[in-house]
Enzyme design. Sequence first.
Site, mmCIF file in Angstrom:
data_model
loop_
_atom_site.group_PDB
_atom_site.id
_atom_site.type_symbol
_atom_site.label_atom_id
_atom_site.label_comp_id
_atom_site.label_asym_id
_atom_site.label_seq_id
_atom_site.Cartn_x
_atom_site.Cartn_y
_atom_site.Cartn_z
ATOM 1 N N ASN A 86 0.236 -1.579 -0.157
ATOM 2 C CA ASN A 86 -0.434 -0.498 0.256
ATOM 3 C C ASN A 86 0.785 1.549 0.274
ATOM 4 O OD1 ASN A 86 -2.339 1.790 0.790
ATOM 5 N ND2 ASN A 86 -0.937 1.251 3.109
ATOM 6 N N SER A 139 -5.427 2.563 -7.730
ATOM 7 C CA SER A 139 -5.904 4.092 -8.541
ATOM 8 C C SER A 139 -6.280 4.375 -9.388
ATOM 9 C CB SER A 139 -4.990 4.779 -7.699
ATOM 10 O OG SER A 139 -5.682 6.364 -8.402
ATOM 11 N N TYR A 152 2.482 10.421 -10.858
ATOM 12 C CA TYR A 152 1.420 9.196 -10.279
ATOM 13 C C TYR A 152 0.337 8.494 -10.707
ATOM 14 C CZ TYR A 152 -2.167 7.490 -6.612
ATOM 15 O OH TYR A 152 -2.652 6.919 -5.964
ATOM 16 N N SER A 155 3.213 5.683 -12.415
ATOM 17 C CA SER A 155 3.306 4.708 -12.236
ATOM 18 C C SER A 155 2.075 3.905 -11.071
ATOM 19 C CB SER A 155 4.116 5.443 -10.026
ATOM 20 O OG SER A 155 2.381 5.675 -9.297
HETATM 21 N N1 LIG Z 1 -6.313 8.383 -0.678
HETATM 22 C C1 LIG Z 1 -6.384 8.315 -2.022
HETATM 23 O O1 LIG Z 1 -7.815 8.720 -2.214
HETATM 24 C C2 LIG Z 1 -6.144 6.937 -2.437
HETATM 25 C C3 LIG Z 1 -7.221 6.719 -3.712
HETATM 26 C C4 LIG Z 1 -6.612 5.488 -4.777
HETATM 27 C C5 LIG Z 1 -5.155 5.018 -3.731
HETATM 28 N N2 LIG Z 1 -4.715 5.210 -2.899
HETATM 29 C C6 LIG Z 1 -3.318 5.107 -2.871
HETATM 30 O O2 LIG Z 1 -3.643 4.272 -1.205
HETATM 31 C C7 LIG Z 1 -2.387 4.121 -0.808
HETATM 32 C C8 LIG Z 1 -2.643 4.903 0.701
HETATM 33 O O3 LIG Z 1 -2.549 6.305 0.483
HETATM 34 P P1 LIG Z 1 -2.722 6.847 1.339
HETATM 35 O O4 LIG Z 1 -3.937 8.460 0.498
HETATM 36 O O5 LIG Z 1 -3.411 6.785 2.569
HETATM 37 O O6 LIG Z 1 -1.620 7.861 1.572
HETATM 38 P P2 LIG Z 1 -1.325 8.943 3.053
HETATM 39 O O7 LIG Z 1 -1.883 8.802 4.114
HETATM 40 O O8 LIG Z 1 0.262 9.536 2.643
HETATM 41 O O9 LIG Z 1 -0.091 6.762 3.060
HETATM 42 C C9 LIG Z 1 1.109 7.085 2.636
HETATM 43 C C10 LIG Z 1 1.651 5.721 3.226
HETATM 44 O O10 LIG Z 1 2.775 5.018 2.693
HETATM 45 C C11 LIG Z 1 3.885 5.539 3.644
HETATM 46 N N3 LIG Z 1 5.424 5.180 2.496
HETATM 47 C C12 LIG Z 1 6.098 6.839 1.898
HETATM 48 N N4 LIG Z 1 6.430 6.123 1.227
HETATM 49 C C13 LIG Z 1 7.510 5.260 1.895
HETATM 50 C C14 LIG Z 1 8.610 5.095 1.915
HETATM 51 N N5 LIG Z 1 9.382 5.100 0.775
HETATM 52 N N6 LIG Z 1 8.545 3.347 3.164
HETATM 53 C C15 LIG Z 1 7.582 3.053 3.305
HETATM 54 N N7 LIG Z 1 6.560 3.640 3.754
HETATM 55 C C16 LIG Z 1 6.255 5.031 2.566
HETATM 56 C C17 LIG Z 1 3.828 6.800 4.294
HETATM 57 O O11 LIG Z 1 4.342 6.297 5.660
HETATM 58 P P3 LIG Z 1 5.699 6.561 6.096
HETATM 59 O O12 LIG Z 1 5.368 8.152 5.149
HETATM 60 O O13 LIG Z 1 5.272 6.706 7.940
HETATM 61 O O14 LIG Z 1 6.462 6.289 5.501
HETATM 62 C C18 LIG Z 1 2.490 6.429 4.782
HETATM 63 O O15 LIG Z 1 2.166 5.345 5.831
HETATM 64 C C19 LIG Z 1 -1.086 5.061 -2.064
HETATM 65 O O16 LIG Z 1 -0.762 4.106 -2.200
HETATM 66 C C20 LIG Z 1 -2.537 5.897 -3.212
HETATM 67 O O17 LIG Z 1 -1.399 5.769 -3.832
HETATM 68 C C21 LIG Z 1 -5.305 5.982 -2.517
#
Ligand SMILES: NC(=O)c1ccc[n+]([C@@H]2O[C@H](COP(=O)([O-])OP(=O)(O)OC[C@H]3O[C@@H](n4cnc5c(N)ncnc54)[C@H](OP(=O)(O)O)[C@@H]3O)[C@@H](O)[C@H]2O)c1
Length: 248
Positions: A86, A139, A152, A155
């Site tokens: 994730n 996504s 993004y 990716s």
């Molecule tokens: N929110 C949405 O509407 C949405 C929609 C479609 C898809 N997504 C996908 O869902 C996933 C989570 O997104 P989110 O919205 O929950 O974003 P978020 O709150 O910013 O969470 C991102 C997570 O990824 C971790 N991360 C980032 N870089 C990292 C690294 N180098 N190594 C290990 N962990 C890392 C961060 O933890 P640390 O900073 O502590 O490392 C954080 O826990 C992503 O893949 C995103 O593309 C989200």
Amino acid sequence: MFELTGKRILVTGASSGLGNHFARTLAGAGAEVIVAARRKDALDGLVAEIVGGRGLARAVPLDVTDMGSIAAALDMAGDIDVLVNNAGVTNTKAVLEQTEADFDFILDTNLKGGFLVATEVARRMKNRGAAGSIVNIASILGLRQGGQVTPYAISKAAVIQMTKQLGLELARFNIRVNAIAPGYVATELNDAFFQSEAGKALIKRVPQRRLGNLSDLDGPLVLLASDASLYMTGSIITVDGGHLVGSL
Ligand SMILES: NC(=O)c1ccc[n+]([C@@H]2O[C@H](COP(=O)([O-])OP(=O)(O)OC[C@H]3O[C@@H](n4cnc5c(N)ncnc54)[C@H](OP(=O)(O)O)[C@@H]3O)[C@@H](O)[C@H]2O)c1
């Protein structure tokens, strides 16, 4: 069949947002969750809450862009049955403002990081002769286009193809690889945007006329993590209120 008791599940990017919610959901369904990210303090707080609620959880530090960190995290985690792949990052910039560093940052985390974690988890599953499930978080931007998020979206399109490639190659080892492609999910981070006129206009284009809630992802997540999806691999499940089938 939908039982997760006895399964050890690694959730990357569990220190906030979707990953934090996924860890709670999976622990609530009986799994032992190993929560991983760079911000260990946030993970420790999550573990305390899950364990306080009589769930099973442990935290491991992980940077998905560093192969040494991935190997160390998996050594600490122990045998994994399910990976929720994730961790992800994005930015919001017009394509001609995107720099090489921006592109590398997003692709290194979302694509290369996801690939390295998935393949190392699968290598270890194969080596111990265990079946497993990998759930990539893609996504709808991997399937359609949106402004100001080009690296993004690239990716996430690659994560979708990675899901199918790994599904093909790992089937012989009884390792299933599927993806969830969420639409726009309401989180603290995007709250301000969705209160704006542009944000409200976007919500009007979703056939169900609302954002997703984190809990809308629970069913597909538990399905793909559990033995209820034993004959599924290479599948992409969109969870978007119909956004991808919106009328032209
Ligand atoms: N929110 C949405 O509407 C949405 C929609 C479609 C898809 N997504 C996908 O869902 C996933 C989570 O997104 P989110 O919205 O929950 O974003 P978020 O709150 O910013 O969470 C991102 C997570 O990824 C971790 N991360 C980032 N870089 C990292 C690294 N180098 N190594 C290990 N962990 C890392 C961060 O933890 P640390 O900073 O502590 O490392 C954080 O826990 C992503 O893949 C995103 O593309 C989200």
